[in-house]
Design a protein around this motif. Structure first.
Motif, PDB file in Angstrom:
ATOM      1  N   ARG A   1      13.971  -6.067   3.524  1.00 50.60           N
ATOM      2  CA  ARG A   1      14.868  -5.564   4.563  1.00 50.60           C
ATOM      3  C   ARG A   1      14.951  -4.043   4.521  1.00 50.60           C
ATOM      4  O   ARG A   1      14.858  -3.371   5.555  1.00 50.60           O
ATOM      5  CB  ARG A   1      16.260  -6.175   4.383  1.00 50.60           C
ATOM      6  CG  ARG A   1      17.294  -5.607   5.343  1.00 50.60           C
ATOM      7  CD  ARG A   1      18.568  -6.434   5.374  1.00 50.60           C
ATOM      8  NE  ARG A   1      19.216  -6.527   4.088  1.00 50.60           N
ATOM      9  CZ  ARG A   1      19.300  -7.643   3.358  1.00 50.60           C
ATOM     10  NH1 ARG A   1      18.745  -8.759   3.773  1.00 50.60           N
ATOM     11  NH2 ARG A   1      19.941  -7.637   2.204  1.00 50.60           N
ATOM     12  N   LEU A   2      15.119  -3.486   3.336  1.00 49.60           N
ATOM     13  CA  LEU A   2      15.204  -2.032   3.204  1.00 49.60           C
ATOM     14  C   LEU A   2      13.903  -1.356   3.632  1.00 49.60           C
ATOM     15  O   LEU A   2      13.917  -0.298   4.281  1.00 49.60           O
ATOM     16  CB  LEU A   2      15.550  -1.662   1.762  1.00 49.60           C
ATOM     17  CG  LEU A   2      16.928  -2.115   1.258  1.00 49.60           C
ATOM     18  CD1 LEU A   2      17.100  -1.784  -0.214  1.00 49.60           C
ATOM     19  CD2 LEU A   2      18.042  -1.481   2.086  1.00 49.60           C
ATOM     20  N   ALA A   3      12.774  -1.978   3.278  1.00 52.01           N
ATOM     21  CA  ALA A   3      11.476  -1.407   3.658  1.00 52.01           C
ATOM     22  C   ALA A   3      11.288  -1.443   5.174  1.00 52.01           C
ATOM     23  O   ALA A   3      10.759  -0.491   5.773  1.00 52.01           O
ATOM     24  CB  ALA A   3      10.351  -2.164   2.961  1.00 52.01           C
ATOM     25  N   ILE A   4      11.710  -2.538   5.805  1.00 50.31           N
ATOM     26  CA  ILE A   4      11.572  -2.655   7.257  1.00 50.31           C
ATOM     27  C   ILE A   4      12.472  -1.643   7.966  1.00 50.31           C
ATOM     28  O   ILE A   4      12.056  -0.995   8.942  1.00 50.31           O
ATOM     29  CB  ILE A   4      11.902  -4.093   7.714  1.00 50.31           C
ATOM     30  CG1 ILE A   4      10.816  -5.059   7.241  1.00 50.31           C
ATOM     31  CG2 ILE A   4      12.046  -4.167   9.227  1.00 50.31           C
ATOM     32  CD1 ILE A   4      11.116  -6.519   7.523  1.00 50.31           C
TER      33      ILE A   4
ATOM     34  N   LYS B   1      13.431   1.186   6.833  1.00 51.86           N
ATOM     35  CA  LYS B   1      12.838   2.510   6.643  1.00 51.86           C
ATOM     36  C   LYS B   1      11.675   2.747   7.598  1.00 51.86           C
ATOM     37  O   LYS B   1      11.538   3.833   8.177  1.00 51.86           O
ATOM     38  CB  LYS B   1      12.372   2.654   5.194  1.00 51.86           C
ATOM     39  CG  LYS B   1      11.793   4.031   4.869  1.00 51.86           C
ATOM     40  CD  LYS B   1      11.406   4.144   3.405  1.00 51.86           C
ATOM     41  CE  LYS B   1      10.844   5.527   3.101  1.00 51.86           C
ATOM     42  NZ  LYS B   1      10.472   5.656   1.660  1.00 51.86           N
ATOM     43  N   ALA B   2      10.851   1.694   7.799  1.00 56.32           N
ATOM     44  CA  ALA B   2       9.684   1.832   8.673  1.00 56.32           C
ATOM     45  C   ALA B   2      10.048   1.707  10.149  1.00 56.32           C
ATOM     46  O   ALA B   2       9.423   2.329  11.009  1.00 56.32           O
ATOM     47  CB  ALA B   2       8.631   0.785   8.301  1.00 56.32           C
ATOM     48  N   HIS B   3      11.057   0.878  10.429  1.00 58.27           N
ATOM     49  CA  HIS B   3      11.442   0.603  11.823  1.00 58.27           C
ATOM     50  C   HIS B   3      12.966   0.630  11.943  1.00 58.27           C
ATOM     51  O   HIS B   3      13.604  -0.421  12.061  1.00 58.27           O
ATOM     52  CB  HIS B   3      10.911  -0.754  12.279  1.00 58.27           C
ATOM     53  CG  HIS B   3       9.436  -0.920  12.142  1.00 58.27           C
ATOM     54  ND1 HIS B   3       8.535  -0.356  13.014  1.00 58.27           N
ATOM     55  CD2 HIS B   3       8.695  -1.592  11.216  1.00 58.27           C
ATOM     56  CE1 HIS B   3       7.305  -0.671  12.646  1.00 58.27           C
ATOM     57  NE2 HIS B   3       7.371  -1.415  11.561  1.00 58.27           N
ATOM     58  N   PRO B   4      13.583   1.769  11.910  1.00 55.05           N
ATOM     59  CA  PRO B   4      15.056   1.838  11.955  1.00 55.05           C
ATOM     60  C   PRO B   4      15.655   1.201  13.197  1.00 55.05           C
ATOM     61  O   PRO B   4      16.833   0.827  13.201  1.00 55.05           O
ATOM     62  CB  PRO B   4      15.349   3.340  11.890  1.00 55.05           C
ATOM     63  CG  PRO B   4      14.072   4.016  12.282  1.00 55.05           C
ATOM     64  CD  PRO B   4      12.973   3.104  11.828  1.00 55.05           C
TER      65      PRO B   4
ATOM     66  N   LEU C   1      19.102  -4.776  16.742  1.00 56.31           N
ATOM     67  CA  LEU C   1      18.990  -6.198  17.077  1.00 56.31           C
ATOM     68  C   LEU C   1      20.173  -7.007  16.557  1.00 56.31           C
ATOM     69  O   LEU C   1      20.367  -8.160  16.962  1.00 56.31           O
ATOM     70  CB  LEU C   1      17.692  -6.778  16.500  1.00 56.31           C
ATOM     71  CG  LEU C   1      16.383  -6.149  16.976  1.00 56.31           C
ATOM     72  CD1 LEU C   1      15.208  -6.779  16.230  1.00 56.31           C
ATOM     73  CD2 LEU C   1      16.211  -6.318  18.478  1.00 56.31           C
ATOM     74  N   CYS C   2      20.945  -6.433  15.647  1.00 56.65           N
ATOM     75  CA  CYS C   2      22.054  -7.155  15.031  1.00 56.65           C
ATOM     76  C   CYS C   2      23.205  -7.327  16.012  1.00 56.65           C
ATOM     77  O   CYS C   2      23.414  -6.507  16.907  1.00 56.65           O
ATOM     78  CB  CYS C   2      22.538  -6.418  13.793  1.00 56.65           C
ATOM     79  SG  CYS C   2      21.302  -6.224  12.491  1.00 56.65           S
TER      80      CYS C   2
ATOM     81  N   ARG D   1       7.969  -9.182  15.908  1.00 57.30           N
ATOM     82  CA  ARG D   1       6.983  -8.341  16.600  1.00 57.30           C
ATOM     83  C   ARG D   1       7.077  -6.891  16.149  1.00 57.30           C
ATOM     84  O   ARG D   1       6.061  -6.223  15.944  1.00 57.30           O
ATOM     85  CB  ARG D   1       7.177  -8.440  18.114  1.00 57.30           C
ATOM     86  CG  ARG D   1       6.820  -9.797  18.704  1.00 57.30           C
ATOM     87  CD  ARG D   1       6.737  -9.725  20.224  1.00 57.30           C
ATOM     88  NE  ARG D   1       8.003  -9.383  20.845  1.00 57.30           N
ATOM     89  CZ  ARG D   1       8.925 -10.273  21.203  1.00 57.30           C
ATOM     90  NH1 ARG D   1       8.718 -11.572  20.972  1.00 57.30           N
ATOM     91  NH2 ARG D   1      10.043  -9.889  21.775  1.00 57.30           N
ATOM     92  N   ILE D   2       8.296  -6.393  15.978  1.00 56.56           N
ATOM     93  CA  ILE D   2       8.470  -5.000  15.578  1.00 56.56           C
ATOM     94  C   ILE D   2       7.919  -4.758  14.177  1.00 56.56           C
ATOM     95  O   ILE D   2       7.227  -3.765  13.919  1.00 56.56           O
ATOM     96  CB  ILE D   2       9.963  -4.609  15.636  1.00 56.56           C
ATOM     97  CG1 ILE D   2      10.457  -4.583  17.087  1.00 56.56           C
ATOM     98  CG2 ILE D   2      10.191  -3.248  14.973  1.00 56.56           C
ATOM     99  CD1 ILE D   2      11.958  -4.359  17.224  1.00 56.56           C
TER     100      ILE D   2
END
Length: 391
Positions: A67-70, A72-75, A80-81, A335-336
């Motif tokens: 989750r943290l990596a995603i 960071k890569a896709h803020p 979506l939340c 997809r993101i």
């Protein structure tokens, strides 16, 4: 991607940060292989040492790290939340459908083909949908107000026939916060299940009656407090059942109960219970050696058409990574952040998941990743903030 089995697709495992995961007490190892953790070995139940064969790890569950990596890569994924307004309308429509079916069967004998056929095809599908609506609502994804979500889950509970929505939430959120933690995650099989059900007949029995295992097992592991929401859940459900008895008759209640049982039995949608966290991958000797730093996959997604009936619960890696993202936006999350999900193992068929679970000797009750430490109870004396629960 390379095909690893008839029901599961995966890519070759890649090395990651240091992991210590090992299979104990099975065909591939014994208790002497337990790695040291500090100054003492992992302490386990003697019955478990003798009979069980789980995949043990000292590392934290993988979803927080991903989750943290995603993020960071896709803020942008954080946008979506939040609640999905469509959920409440779907729930009301399914509840109304179940009441209509109960009315249609009011004069139909219980032990008749029409009764069981309608209960299996429509009733079980509808009540599985309600199980998963309650799952969705437990993450506060129907309304912004936590109280509104608690109360609306009670509405979704109505056609199930037995009150359970209030107690489901703390058990389920603890499953998220304590994935694989022995004694906290009630989704894990108990020692008795591992002993008596790890055979073809035992696994067939488990799949047939798995709804009962999921209902009874949590209470055998630990109890959750009786709150005002629990009281309302019980009172409303009993009142609803009484109304159904007086207006439709006992056939209506029997239809609801049978639908709930079949929803968690040998039904295609019931495959998601097993598909989500049982290890279906072949664990190679290289993976079994913790020095090789190859983790064992412990959550599996499914991207097939049955997600349409189950609030996209098949996108289970995505759900555990971002439990605050509602069902309608999980495909967009995938997809993101596709580069994070494409190489993870996933199931192609929930029906075949059940078939393999029963007949494949390499898949069974003991094929779960377990942790002895970590995690935290939700809904107990610990003071959790709502934002922390949904993180």
């Amino acid at each position: 991607m390379a095909r690893s089995s008839a029901s599961t697709t995966t890519s070759a495992p890649e090395a990651s940060k240091p992991q210590k995961t090992i299979r104990l007490n099975g065909k591939g190892g014994d208790a002497t292989d337990v790695p040291q953790h500090g100054s003492s070995d992992l302490q386990r139940d003697p019955i478990e040492v003798k009979y069980r064969d789980f995949f043990w790890t000292y590392t934290e569950e993988p979803h927080r790290t991903r989750r943290l990596a995603i993020i960071k890569a896709h803020p942008e994924v954080t946008k979506l939340c939040g609640p999905e307004p469509l959920t409440k309308y779907v729930v009301l429509g399914v509840v109304a459908t179940q009441i209509l079916c109960a009315y249609i069967l009011r004069d139909t004998p219980f032990f008749s083909a029409p009764f069981w056929l309608l209960a299996y095809v429509v009733g079980a599908t509808a009540n599985q949908n309600m199980f998963l609506a309650i799952h969705e609502i437990s993450h506060n994804l129907a309304f912004r107000s936590p109280t509104a979500n608690r109360l609306f889950a009670i509405v979704a509970n109505l056609p199930i026939g037995i009150p359970y929505s209030a107690s489901f939430r703390p058990y389920h959120l603890t499953h998220h916060k304590s994935l694989g933690v022995d004694g906290l995650d009630t989704d894990l099989p108990t020692a008795l299940e591992a002993i008596f059900l790890d055979s073809i007949l035992g696994k067939a029995f488990f799949c047939t009656f798995q709804i009962l295992f999921y209902a009874v097992r949590p209470m055998c592991v630990y109890s959750v407090p009786f709150t005002w929401v629990t009281g309302v859940n019980v009172v409303v459900q009993v009142a609803f059942d009484v109304v159904i008895l007086k207006t439709i008759g006992v056939q209506g209640i029997l239809y609801f109960i049978l639908s709930s049982f079949l929803a968690g039995s040998l039904h295609p949608l019931a495959g998601h219970f097993i598909a989500e966290h049982y290890v279906y991958e072949t664990v190679t000797p290289a993976q079994a050696n913790p020095d090789n730093r190859m983790p064992v996959p412990e959550t599996y997604s499914y991207y097939g058409p049955l997600n349409f009936l189950t609030y996209n619960v098949g996108l289970h890696n995505e759900h555990h990574d971002f439990p605050a993202v509602p069902w309608t936006r999980l495909p967009k999350l995938n997809r993101i952040a596709r580069e994070f999900y494409d190489d993870l193992p996933y199931h192609r068929s929930w029906t075949y998941v059940i078939w393999r679970f029963i007949f494949d000797k390499n898949v069974g009750i003991r094929c779960r990743v377990k942790r002895k430490e970590g995690g935290r109870l939700v809904g107990q004396k610990a003071a959790w903030k709502e934002s922390e629960i949904e993180a």
